[in-house]
Design an enzyme around this catalytic site. Structure first.
Site, mmCIF file in Angstrom:
data_model
loop_
_atom_site.group_PDB
_atom_site.id
_atom_site.type_symbol
_atom_site.label_atom_id
_atom_site.label_comp_id
_atom_site.label_asym_id
_atom_site.label_seq_id
_atom_site.Cartn_x
_atom_site.Cartn_y
_atom_site.Cartn_z
ATOM 1 N N THR A 178 -20.430 -45.994 13.690
ATOM 2 C CA THR A 178 -19.522 -46.380 12.613
ATOM 3 C C THR A 178 -18.932 -47.719 13.027
ATOM 4 O O THR A 178 -19.062 -48.134 14.180
ATOM 5 C CB THR A 178 -18.358 -45.372 12.447
ATOM 6 N N ASP A 221 -25.604 -42.256 19.713
ATOM 7 C CA ASP A 221 -24.612 -42.420 18.646
ATOM 8 C C ASP A 221 -23.331 -42.903 19.322
ATOM 9 O O ASP A 221 -22.625 -42.130 19.965
ATOM 10 C CB ASP A 221 -24.404 -41.069 17.954
#
Ligand code: DSN
Length: 421
Positions: free
Chosen positions: A228, A201
């Site tokens: 993100t 991540d």
């Protein structure tokens, strides 16, 4: 240009709130390490008529007509993302980082399967298996930790032993509050040994990887990266899933994002992602990414000089975790409030094995991505760290007042650049 002339006329309450927030962002200093300022071009894409369109499916395979331009937009976003991160496949539809992680789990796991991820108080993230998330009702999350919180070294031997014992389907690397670079080689070797899929991540450091200021986990054999798009990468609020090379995994991911988990993609957001990826492919972004780290080091030096306790002893990336409880005798919550009054926005944060409660932990977390977009260099970054020390040490109204004046001056001397307004 009066960007909000319609809202000003037609919805005064929202106009006041938006312009109030813009003033706050301009006059104070933003040190929350997951925040940034996006370019005007990204904002224009976000405000475009693409928001009117439904585009369930993927380019060339949609459920609704009228997709000539949405297909162009999504294909551009995918191609740019692949180039930026050296991925063979990219799914740019996740609405945020949590969505990206949830879709990734459902793509690869059956209920009851196990994920081995970073302990949350050691830097992991809510979606890595925090008990408050519904994910823990479906999947089994196990933890690895740092061996030494003073250096940040992960206990890879223990991680390998745990992986051998529990046979996880996914080994998850990545963090939202960890200031060091991971040993990607070790993660991949442990995952391969136990037959797990390796996932990193990269939400916090995506911009550093894109700008080649940090190592790319794909170069070390990771299978998947989730992220993100709005932190160091400086794009719109959103998420993305990247696959290094497996077509089988990429197909599963696509199915999980849509129709498995999400509905119609937000095409205005995908256009804004494409614009941000285009910006990140430019040489100037490399300079930006490097400067983020240089500025963190300038702040780190000041905290070291004042013998303030930084978790892991410092930082390799864009963020610092400071133990304010041990260093200054105040809680993270109190420190956050004090600094907020001085015009410095950051967040209270738990530190490894924190003895205090999550709502008022021992630490604060802050970083340099937004300051660097404003043009801060090492001298100004170091001065901000000095001001933080002054406020946290004195804790008086007079110290806060002095700091506020200086912060305002620094902010005015480094306005948000025109192309980012
Ligand atoms: N809220 C983000 C952060 O601040 O790191 C992570 O989800």
């Amino acid at each position: 240009m009066d960007y909000y002339k319609r809202i000003r006329k037609e919805d005064k309450e929202i106009y006041k709130a938006i312009t109030g927030e813009e003033k706050r962002q301009a006059e104070g200093l933003e040190l929350i390490p997951s925040e940034n300022y996006v370019s005007r071009a990204v904002k224009e894409a976000m405000a475009s008529s693409l928001t009117n369109k439904y585009s369930e499916g993927y380019p060339g395979k949609r459920y609704y007509g009228g997709q000539e331009f949405t297909d162009q937009v999504e294909t551009l976003a995918i191609e740019r993302a692949k180039k930026l991160f050296k991925a063979k496949y990219a799914n740019v539809q996740p609405l945020g980082g949590a969505n990206a992680n949830i879709a990734m789990y459902f793509a690869l796991l059956e209920p009851g399967d196990t994920i081995l991820g970073m302990d949350l108080s050691h830097g992991g993230h809510l979606t890595h298996g925090h008990p408050v998330t519904y994910l823990t009702k479906i999947f089994n999350f196990e933890r690895y930790k740092m061996k030494n919180v003073e250096t940040g070294e992960i206990d890879y031997d223990e991680m390998r032993r745990t992986a051998r014992r529990i046979k996880p389907k996914i080994i998850l690397a990545g963090f939202s509050a960890y200031p060091r670079e991971l040993d990607y080689k070790k993660f991949v070797s442990i995952a391969r040994e136990v037959g797990a899929i390796s996932v990193m991540d990269i939400a916090h450091i995506a911009g550093l990887i894109a700008g080649r200021a940090a190592k790319n986990p794909f170069d070390y054999g990771f299978d998947i990266m989730t992220t993100t798009t709005h932190k160091t990468l400086r794009g719109p609020r959103g998420g993305m899933i990247l696959v290094r090379e497996s077509e089988e995994i990429a197909k599963k991911i696509n199915k999980a994002v849509f129709p498995g988990f999400q509905g119609g993609p937000h095409m205005h957001q995908i256009a804004a992602k494409a614009v941000a990826f285009g910006e990140a492919l430019r040489p100037s972004f490399k300079k930006y990414a490097k400067q983020i780290i240089t500025n963190t080091h300038a702040m780190e030096k000041v905290f070291k000089k004042h013998k303030a306790r930084m978790l892991t002893g410092g930082s390799d990336n864009h963020l610092i975790l400071l133990d304010v409880w041990k260093s200054f005798g105040i809680s993270g919550g109190e420190a956050e409030k004090l600094l907020d009054r001085a015009g410095i926005t950051l967040n209270k944060n738990a530190i490894a094995d924190d003895t205090r409660k999550p709502m008022d932990p021992s630490g604060i977390r802050f970083g340099t991505p937004a300051l660097t977009t404003r043009g801060f260099k090492t001298k100004e970054a170091a001065r901000v760290a000095e001001i933080m020390i002054e406020v946290l040490t004195a804790r008086s109204d007079a110290a806060v007042k002095r700091a506020k004046q200086e912060i305002k001056k620094l902010a005015l001397a480094h306005p948000i650049p025109e192309s980012f307004k």
